[in-house]
Design a protein around this motif. Structure first.
Motif, PDB file in Angstrom:
ATOM      1  N   SER A 279     -71.858 122.723 100.024  1.00  0.00           N
ATOM      2  CA  SER A 279     -71.394 121.413  99.537  1.00  0.00           C
ATOM      3  C   SER A 279     -72.519 120.415  99.295  1.00  0.00           C
ATOM      4  O   SER A 279     -72.292 119.214  99.281  1.00  0.00           O
ATOM      5  N   ASP A 280     -73.749 120.922  99.088  1.00  0.00           N
ATOM      6  CA  ASP A 280     -74.882 120.045  98.793  1.00  0.00           C
ATOM      7  C   ASP A 280     -75.081 120.005  97.278  1.00  0.00           C
ATOM      8  O   ASP A 280     -75.792 120.831  96.702  1.00  0.00           O
ATOM      9  N   ALA A 281     -74.455 119.044  96.631  1.00  0.00           N
ATOM     10  CA  ALA A 281     -74.509 118.951  95.172  1.00  0.00           C
ATOM     11  C   ALA A 281     -75.926 118.685  94.675  1.00  0.00           C
ATOM     12  O   ALA A 281     -76.331 119.190  93.621  1.00  0.00           O
ATOM     13  N   ASP A 282     -76.689 117.896  95.424  1.00  0.00           N
ATOM     14  CA  ASP A 282     -78.045 117.553  94.989  1.00  0.00           C
ATOM     15  C   ASP A 282     -78.948 118.786  94.976  1.00  0.00           C
ATOM     16  O   ASP A 282     -79.691 119.009  94.019  1.00  0.00           O
ATOM     17  N   ALA A 283     -78.898 119.570  96.058  1.00  0.00           N
ATOM     18  CA  ALA A 283     -79.714 120.786  96.107  1.00  0.00           C
ATOM     19  C   ALA A 283     -79.271 121.765  95.020  1.00  0.00           C
ATOM     20  O   ALA A 283     -80.097 122.417  94.374  1.00  0.00           O
ATOM     21  N   ALA A 284     -77.951 121.867  94.821  1.00  0.00           N
ATOM     22  CA  ALA A 284     -77.434 122.770  93.794  1.00  0.00           C
ATOM     23  C   ALA A 284     -77.952 122.380  92.416  1.00  0.00           C
ATOM     24  O   ALA A 284     -78.344 123.240  91.613  1.00  0.00           O
ATOM     25  N   LEU A 285     -77.984 121.078  92.135  1.00  0.00           N
ATOM     26  CA  LEU A 285     -78.491 120.608  90.847  1.00  0.00           C
ATOM     27  C   LEU A 285     -79.985 120.921  90.697  1.00  0.00           C
ATOM     28  O   LEU A 285     -80.455 121.230  89.594  1.00  0.00           O
ATOM     29  N   HIS A 286     -80.724 120.831  91.800  1.00  0.00           N
ATOM     30  CA  HIS A 286     -82.150 121.170  91.751  1.00  0.00           C
ATOM     31  C   HIS A 286     -82.346 122.617  91.313  1.00  0.00           C
ATOM     32  O   HIS A 286     -83.149 122.908  90.416  1.00  0.00           O
ATOM     33  N   TYR A 287     -81.615 123.535  91.971  1.00  0.00           N
ATOM     34  CA  TYR A 287     -81.776 124.954  91.631  1.00  0.00           C
ATOM     35  C   TYR A 287     -81.237 125.259  90.233  1.00  0.00           C
ATOM     36  O   TYR A 287     -81.782 126.114  89.523  1.00  0.00           O
ATOM     37  N   LEU A 288     -80.188 124.564  89.847  1.00  0.00           N
ATOM     38  CA  LEU A 288     -79.691 124.724  88.479  1.00  0.00           C
ATOM     39  C   LEU A 288     -80.762 124.302  87.483  1.00  0.00           C
ATOM     40  O   LEU A 288     -81.011 124.990  86.482  1.00  0.00           O
TER      41      LEU A 288
END
Length: 452
Positions: A279-288
């Protein structure tokens, strides 16, 4: 008003005298179909494009209009120019971003004058035609129908959604594909060695070449522009090799430590999915973002998001799968760079959705039992009873049609005897799945004949 003409005689003369003054992407522009990079499906002998330029029997019957559909940098403008050169026609370019009906009519009138006074036909290249309104596209029909111009229109959007039917039906639709790394690599090597390119002034380091392929993202123009910047920076330093560091400095863009064919490919993908699960949207966006900047196939990313929607969210929010599927369909039609917005939308939605792996655990447990040989025969009352002889075998006998009983849940056995009473799906109390906990308990009770 004099129509805009991209390749006037004066411009051609200047370009011939001072080729080094033109951008590398312009200097390396193919002059014939044989020099076109990629698009081999359109360049085979006897193909419509070959016939359009007069090879193998002339142009396509009944069509004086061509629609080129494909991602940016795949050669749509180049193909239009090659057609005009091969057919010795005037080449006029308009962009639907800046031009309107007035400009289109001026070009058409100029084409009619050139044809009547000088016997010279005109190729009108209209870029981003999908940005034209229906009325603006309608203004092109008379010129197409009367063959006043050879219209070559380019679009990055699905023409079946963005082009009016009368124009679409009167056009030859050619679909361009993204250039492969091998296509871009071959173009870079030609640009480094050919006289009209960099003429051997510099070499390209292996790491720098890999970085160029990543940042190109299948776009030939972007690759050549970056190469030219890197070559200029290297020569300014007095160096004869474009290194990764020099290239990074020149294009002002750090190399992404990511290899689509190596460990980083799997590591970054794993980190994206685990960040969504956490549920870490910020980290997910980084990897995306790392995947996007590395030139990852957007369809691969979309597939992983669809899997995540069922694996980590499941019944806690069934709309997550709908969002992921919609994103996959959208990126298939849109492509980069706009596809980044769609993938980010889906990534944030999945990261912030309530989480449940109950569906994942349920199918995993069921498959484990099947692999362990826990199957057993299908209960007789559930077997197909529609074929001749089924009644004699007792198939279907005793089956209770659920819709015939109150609540549409009949008290009968569905699983094989060996697995009767075995529960696989255990809903959580998270998100929308919370209500299924009570539903599952009620259904299981009714199946046993308990409750009313």
């Amino acid at each position: 008003m004099e129509e805009p003409d991209l390749f006037t005689a004066a411009a051609e003369e200047r370009q011939a005298k001072e080729p080094a003054g033109s951008p590398l992407a312009v200097r390396m522009r193919p002059r014939t179909l044989d020099e076109v990079v990629g698009q081999q499906h359109l360049l085979k002998p006897g193909s419509p494009l070959r016939r359009l330029v007069g090879e193998g029997g002339g142009g396509p019957a009944g069509s004086s209009s061509v629609l080129l559909w494909g991602p940016p940098g795949t050669g749509k403008t180049t193909l239009a120019y090659v057609v005009s050169q091969a057919t010795k026609k005037r080449f006029v370019e308009l962009s639907a971003i800046t031009a309107g009906v007035k400009e289109v009519r001026a070009v058409i009138e100029g084409a009619r004058r050139a044809s009547g006074m000088h016997g010279q036909d005109t190729v009108l290249f209209l870029d981003e035609i999908h940005r034209f309104s229906k009325a603006q596209q309608d203004s092109l029909l008379p010129a197409v129908e009367n063959r006043w111009v050879t219209l070559i229109a380019a679009t990055t959007e699905n023409p079946y959604f963005s082009i009016i039917s009368p124009l679409l039906s009167r056009s030859l639709l050619l679909t361009l594909e993204s250039l492969t790394d091998d296509d871009i690599r071959g173009l870079l090597h030609r640009a480094l060695s050919e006289e009209r390119g960099l003429a051997g002034a510099v070499t390209l380091g292996e790491d720098a070449e890999a970085h160029l392929l990543r940042i190109a993202g299948g776009d030939a123009r972007r690759a050549l522009t970056a190469l030219e910047a890197g070559a200029g920076a290297a020569l300014d330093k007095g160096e004869d090799e474009v290194t990764l560091q020099t290239l990074e400095e020149a294009v002002d863009r750090a190399a992404v430590k990511y290899d689509r064919d190596g460990d980083q490919h799997y590591d970054v993908t794993s980190a994206l999915i685990k960040s969504i699960r956490g549920s870490d949207a910020d980290a997910a966006l980084h990897y995306l973002a790392r995947q996007i900047e590395a030139g990852e196939d957007p369809r691969f990313i979309a597939r992983r998001l669809m899997i995540s929607a069922s694996e980590d969210i499941g019944m806690a929010d069934s709309t997550a799968l709908q969002t992921a599927v919609a994103a996959a369909q959208a990126v298939a039609m849109v492509g980069f760079p706009e596809a980044a917005l769609i993938l980010a939308h889906a990534t944030v939605a999945l990261a912030l959705a309530p989480k449940s792996n109950a569906v994942t655990m349920a199918i995993g447990a069921a498959q484990a039992d099947v692999r362990a040989g826990k199957t057993g025969p299908v209960p007789a009352h559930l077997r197909d009873g529609h074929y001749k002889g089924a009644e004699k075998l007792g198939h279907g006998k005793g089956y209770v049609y659920p819709h015939d009983v109150p609540g549409a849940i009949a008290a009968q056995q569905y699983a094989p005897d060996e697995l009767h009473g075995k529960h696989y799906y255990e809903p959580t109390r998270y998100g929308a799945e919370a209500r299924y906990t009570d539903i599952v308990e009620m259904v299981r009770s009714r199946l046993k004949g308990e409750g009313g």
